[in-house]
Design an enzyme around this catalytic site. Sequence first.
Site, PDB file in Angstrom:
ATOM      1  N   LYS A   1      32.664  45.561 -48.512  1.00 62.45           N
ATOM      2  CA  LYS A   1      31.639  47.347 -48.288  1.00 62.45           C
ATOM      3  C   LYS A   1      31.456  47.803 -46.974  1.00 62.45           C
ATOM      4  CE  LYS A   1      29.623  48.802 -51.746  1.00 62.45           C
ATOM      5  NZ  LYS A   1      28.807  48.879 -53.357  1.00 62.45           N
TER       6      LYS A   1
ATOM      7  N   PRO B   1      29.241  34.667 -43.498  1.00 57.72           N
ATOM      8  CA  PRO B   1      27.950  34.415 -43.745  1.00 57.72           C
ATOM      9  C   PRO B   1      26.947  34.131 -42.289  1.00 57.72           C
ATOM     10  CG  PRO B   1      28.416  33.253 -45.144  1.00 57.72           C
ATOM     11  CD  PRO B   1      30.292  33.798 -44.323  1.00 57.72           C
ATOM     12  N   LYS B   2      27.449  33.637 -41.344  1.00 51.41           N
ATOM     13  CA  LYS B   2      26.841  33.034 -40.115  1.00 51.41           C
ATOM     14  C   LYS B   2      26.753  34.635 -39.428  1.00 51.41           C
ATOM     15  CE  LYS B   2      26.683  29.824 -36.327  1.00 51.41           C
ATOM     16  NZ  LYS B   2      26.825  28.985 -35.746  1.00 51.41           N
TER      17      LYS B   2
ATOM     18  N   GLY C   1      30.267  42.941 -30.837  1.00 48.41           N
ATOM     19  CA  GLY C   1      29.274  42.016 -30.944  1.00 48.41           C
ATOM     20  C   GLY C   1      29.653  42.124 -32.291  1.00 48.41           C
TER      21      GLY C   1
ATOM     22  N   ARG D   1      32.135  41.709 -50.659  1.00 51.42           N
ATOM     23  CA  ARG D   1      32.582  40.594 -49.947  1.00 51.42           C
ATOM     24  C   ARG D   1      31.844  40.581 -48.424  1.00 51.42           C
ATOM     25  NH1 ARG D   1      38.164  37.721 -49.632  1.00 51.42           N
ATOM     26  NH2 ARG D   1      38.803  35.773 -49.949  1.00 51.42           N
TER      27      ARG D   1
ATOM     28  N   GLU E   1      25.941  48.889 -40.306  1.00 51.07           N
ATOM     29  CA  GLU E   1      24.306  50.514 -39.951  1.00 51.07           C
ATOM     30  C   GLU E   1      24.319  49.992 -40.601  1.00 51.07           C
ATOM     31  OE1 GLU E   1      26.025  52.334 -37.969  1.00 51.07           O
ATOM     32  OE2 GLU E   1      27.790  52.404 -37.222  1.00 51.07           O
TER      33      GLU E   1
ATOM     34  N   GLN F   1      24.710  39.932 -37.605  1.00 50.14           N
ATOM     35  CA  GLN F   1      24.128  41.921 -37.752  1.00 50.14           C
ATOM     36  C   GLN F   1      22.841  41.873 -38.266  1.00 50.14           C
ATOM     37  OE1 GLN F   1      26.875  44.489 -37.197  1.00 50.14           O
ATOM     38  NE2 GLN F   1      26.419  42.422 -35.339  1.00 50.14           N
TER      39      GLN F   1
END
Length: 731
Positions: free
Chosen positions: A694, A625-626, A460, A621, A698, A631
Site C-alpha cells: 500500500k 522490514p529493514k 533512498g 505487505r 509518504e 523509511q
Amino acid sequence: MSPQPQAAVGAPLSRVEGRLKVTGKALYAAEHDVKGTTYAVIVDASIGRGRIASVDTRAALAHPGVLKVIHHGNAPELPYRDNKESNNPPGRRLRVFQDDRVLFFGQPVAVVVATTLEAAQHGASLVKVHYEAAQPSTDLEKAKPDKPTPYARGDAEKGLTSAAVRLDATYRLARNHHNAMELHATIARWDGGRLTVWDKTQWVLGTQTELSTVFGLKMDSVRVISPYVGGGFGSGLRCWPHVVVAAMAARETGRPVKLVLNRRQQYFSTGFRPAYDYRLKLGSDRRGRLTALAQEIDAETSSYETFTESVLFPGQMLYSTPNVSQAYSTVPLDVNTPIYMRGPGFATASFVIESAMDELADKLGIDPIELRRRNEPSQDESTNLPFSTRRLRECYTTGAREFGWDQRRANPRSRREGDWLIGMGMAAGVYDTARMPAQAHVRLNADGTAVVDAAASDMGPGTYTSQTQVAADALGLTMRTITFRLGDSLFPPTPPHGGSMTMASVGSAVLDGCNQVRRQAVKLAVEDPQSPLHGANPEHVVVQGGRLHVDGDPARGETYQSLLSRNQRSHLEARGSFAGPAAKQRHSFYAYNATFAEVAVDATLGLVRVRRMLAVYDAGRIISPKLADSQAIGGMVGGIGQALLEHTATDRRDGRIVNANLADYLVPVNADVPSLKAIYLDGDDPEADPLGVKGLAELVMIGVAPALANAVFNATGRRIRELPITAEALL
C-alpha cells in the site's frame, strides 16, 4: 497451482548497493566522468519582480577560462512545446533566457560557462545585471486568492449550527524546503542532434519528456541517466529550469557542461512545500460524534503556474462526518513554483484535522483515541466505496499498548520533572495508495543469473534492494545472482519515483516479468524429453535456488543452467507490465498510521525536546522490514523538522529568502532525534496490486507534526496552531 517459495521478500536484508555507497563508488549526478566537461554557474535575479534593463558581460568574458555568458539578449529561441506528460502544473512554465521579465527573486538571468569551476564562479560574480524593479507580492495573507476548488456533502452550515460543541480556528503552516544531502546537478552533452544528460531526478522519463519539448527534439533523441539520487523528498519530481540551462549551455559552447546548484540557489530553484493559511470549523454532539466539518484553505503558488496538492482528501474520508464543506484556493505570488514534498497535502491537512480532534477531545473530556474510535467510518464517505483494508482501530490499540498510553495524564500541565513539563500526544495518519502503469524487462541468462531493467529511481527508500527481493522470489534465485538496473530512460517506462507508488507499480511489473520468464523455463522443461521434469504438471513446478523441481519432490528437477544450455538457449526474456488501477474503482485505497509522541517542554524557556516516538502502520505487505524501518525513522525525523524547526523566512521587500542555508534554516540533527520505533501490522492488500503493498514512504511523515503539537498541549496547556512550534510561542 503451487506457490513460489518466498525467501527474500519479508526478510530484513541490507541494501544491495550499500557497499558502493559507503565506498564512494556509487556515482551521483555531478560525479560522472564525461570527457571534456566544462563548468556552468547561474547568475540569479536580485529582485523579486520586474524587468532586466541591461546585462554587462564584458568583465566576465575577459576573465581567464570563461568561454561564454548566455542571457536573454543572446540566448537561442527555444520551442517550449506543450508538455502534458510531466509534473508541470497548469500555467506557462518558466522559459529560461527567453525574455527580460523577472518573475521571482533568484530566477536564472544568465549563465557563465568556463573551463574550471573557479573561473565560472568568479565569472558569474563579474556579470552586472541592471533591473527595472517592481514591488513583489510575497505575503500569503495579503494577496488575492484564485477562485476556490469546492467540495461539499450534506449541509455543513446547518450541521455546525446544530452542533452541541464547536471549534473555529485558523492554522498556519510555514513554507518548507527539501534540503536533501545531494545538491541538484546536471551534466549535459550533445552528440550532433542527440542530447544526453546525467541529472538528479526522481523521474528520468519526466526529464526526458521536458527536454524533448523544450528543445523540439524527438523523445528518442534525449537520454537521461540517473542511477543514484542523494535524497529528494519530492524536489526531483519535475525538470527544473537549471537542467534546461545546462543543456542550452552545452549546445551553445559545443562542449559538455556540468551545472551544480549551490545550497542557496536550491531555495529559489527546485520548489518547496507551500505555506498555508487553513481555517477549520468542527462540530460534534456531546458524545463526540462529528456533525460537520468546514475548511477554507489558502496555499501559495507562483504567478506563472498553479500548483495544487491533495490537501482535501483527509477531511473527506478520515472520519465519519455527514456534513462537509471545503474550499481550496491557490494564491499567486511572485515566487518560484512549489512542488510535492514528503506526505504532500496529507501532511498539511493532518496537522490541522488531528490538532482539532485533540482539541475537541479535551473540550469533551474524552480520551483522544476514544474520540477517534467513535468517529470511525464504515466506508469511504466521499466515494461511498468500501475500504480495501482499514485497520486504524488496530493501529490505535497496538500503539497505545506499546507506548504506554495509559500513563498519560488527561489534564494538561499535570506532569513535571524538575524544570520540564512532560506531555504525551497522538494523531492518526492517512495517505492515498497510488499506483500507475509501469513496465520492466527481465532477462534470465544461461549461467543462472538474471538482469532486470526499469526506468525507476532510488532516492533512498531502497528501490534496488526491494525490486531485487521481488525478482529473486519470483525467479527462484538468490539475491546475489540478480542485477536490478534503474535510472536510465532507455529502460522500460515507469511512473515518477514519488507518491509511495514505486513498490506497487514497478514492483508489480517486475513480478509479472519474472513470473513470465519462470513459466517459460518451466514450459521448456516439462516439454523437454531429456529433462527430469518432462511430463510434469507445470502448475506444480517451483523454482528455488536456481533449481526447478516438482513441489513436494525436490529430487525431481534441474537447474536453469542445465536446462538452457541443453536447449542451446542463451537466455529467456520477457517484458513485465502493470496496468495500474482499474478505471472504475471498487474500493477506496489508503494506508494508515497512528503516531504517538512524548515531549518535554522547559517551563521557563519554552524549549521543546522530543523524548520518544512510536508509530504503527497499516501499510499492506512489507517487502523489506529493514528498509521500512529506515523509511519510518526518516519520516519521523522529517516530521520533527516540520513541527518544531523548519521555516522559510522571506524579506517581503524583494522576495529574498533570508535563511537560504543550513545554518539558519533549521533541520533536525542527531541531538534532536530521540528513541524512535515503528510497528507494521501483518497482512497485505490484494485488491490494491499483485504484491499487496500500500506504500509507506509518504505515510511515515503524516501525523507526526500533530502528534507532537498535541503532546506539547498536554505538557503545557498551550494550543499552538502555527508551525513550526517555537520557543517564543510557548513563553
